[in-house]
Design an enzyme around this catalytic site. Sequence first.
Site, PDB file in Angstrom:
ATOM      1  N   ASP A  22      -4.231  29.284  31.735  1.00 33.90           N
ATOM      2  CA  ASP A  22      -5.101  28.250  31.200  1.00 33.90           C
ATOM      3  C   ASP A  22      -6.320  28.160  32.119  1.00 33.90           C
ATOM      4  O   ASP A  22      -6.293  28.659  33.256  1.00 33.90           O
ATOM      5  CB  ASP A  22      -4.347  26.920  31.162  1.00 33.90           C
ATOM      6  CG  ASP A  22      -5.227  25.774  30.702  1.00 33.90           C
ATOM      7  OD1 ASP A  22      -5.810  25.876  29.607  1.00 33.90           O
ATOM      8  OD2 ASP A  22      -5.336  24.780  31.445  1.00 33.90           O
ATOM      9  N   ASP A  24      -9.333  25.145  32.059  1.00 33.16           N
ATOM     10  CA  ASP A  24      -9.677  23.772  32.450  1.00 33.16           C
ATOM     11  C   ASP A  24      -8.474  23.086  33.089  1.00 33.16           C
ATOM     12  O   ASP A  24      -7.425  22.947  32.460  1.00 33.16           O
ATOM     13  CB  ASP A  24     -10.123  22.958  31.229  1.00 33.16           C
ATOM     14  CG  ASP A  24     -11.350  23.543  30.551  1.00 33.16           C
ATOM     15  OD1 ASP A  24     -12.393  23.607  31.204  1.00 33.16           O
ATOM     16  OD2 ASP A  24     -11.255  23.931  29.376  1.00 33.16           O
ATOM     17  N   LYS A 196      -2.615  26.492  21.422  1.00 29.77           N
ATOM     18  CA  LYS A 196      -1.409  26.000  22.090  1.00 29.77           C
ATOM     19  C   LYS A 196      -1.140  24.557  21.678  1.00 29.77           C
ATOM     20  O   LYS A 196      -2.070  23.785  21.605  1.00 29.77           O
ATOM     21  CB  LYS A 196      -1.620  26.077  23.616  1.00 29.77           C
ATOM     22  CG  LYS A 196      -1.900  27.477  24.153  1.00 29.77           C
ATOM     23  CD  LYS A 196      -2.223  27.464  25.640  1.00 29.77           C
ATOM     24  CE  LYS A 196      -3.630  26.977  25.924  1.00 29.77           C
ATOM     25  NZ  LYS A 196      -4.020  27.078  27.351  1.00 29.77           N
ATOM     26  N   ASP A 221      -1.762  23.334  33.054  1.00 31.37           N
ATOM     27  CA  ASP A 221      -1.657  21.977  33.610  1.00 31.37           C
ATOM     28  C   ASP A 221      -1.247  20.931  32.572  1.00 31.37           C
ATOM     29  O   ASP A 221      -1.154  19.752  32.897  1.00 31.37           O
ATOM     30  CB  ASP A 221      -3.006  21.558  34.219  1.00 31.37           C
ATOM     31  CG  ASP A 221      -4.075  21.367  33.148  1.00 31.37           C
ATOM     32  OD1 ASP A 221      -4.395  22.350  32.452  1.00 31.37           O
ATOM     33  OD2 ASP A 221      -4.574  20.238  32.987  1.00 31.37           O
TER      34      ASP A 221
END
Length: 273
Positions: A22, A24, A196, A221
């Site tokens: 991922d 960000d 996702k 995250d």
Amino acid sequence: MLTDKFKKNADALLHKKLFLLDMDGTIYNENSIFEGTLDFLSQIEKNGGRYIFITNNSSKSVKDYVEKVNRMGITADASHFYTSSQATAFYLQENYPGQTVFCMGTRSLVAELEQNGIRVVTKPEDSASVVLIGFDTENTSEKVRDTCIMLGRDVAYLATNPDLVCPVSFGYIPDCGSMSIMLKNATGKTPFFIGKPEPIMIDCVLKKLGISKEDTVIVGDRIYTDIACGVNAGVDTICVLSGEATLDDLEKSDTKPTWIFDSVREVCTELAR
């Protein structure tokens, strides 16, 4: 023995051939790269693996992302990325071939779809049979109004990703998931989310690269997108605490990551042992 934050055995990470990352909140925050990210990427390659960035953020094209990470010092080209925009284009080609799509999204998203041969309109048209919304950082009240007009018709309704917020330098801003809630309050309609936690993105990347699920790990995250995506796709997961998820969130959630680390810097430290 390699271990995560809670001393759980993480030796399997040494044998992973593909790290799906991922962006960000995982490797950077808006325009600031996290400490340890470059070392982490280098360590993956030293261990014989490779990395692909998979992001739900549909506000930028792959070209935009390549330029962004290159400015941060990350060595990457288009082959290092798979975005919700690309997954959306694939999904539209597979499920709505030849149909016109009304899009509430950025110019980059529209361009990405058009480059994949999809006819896109950004104003209400009778010919449009699909409504698509993305993380629109260029949104206006007029675009919201036009989208509500289209959702009042008999159309398929899709969204690039369900993320509620996007991390920025001062905190968070509303992402596509929050925009969909706003539109639901006005129209009563909820979209099908493509990014996702749907396994579409992971499945596409693994098929393209010919890598097994056992040799793959996803690092992110967010529990409800990154970690849930890994669970849905049947691959191992690492949750880093550098973005949205907290330990309290993880304790309360039914969706559990395989491993937990404070950041990619800590993952790198273990991989370098």
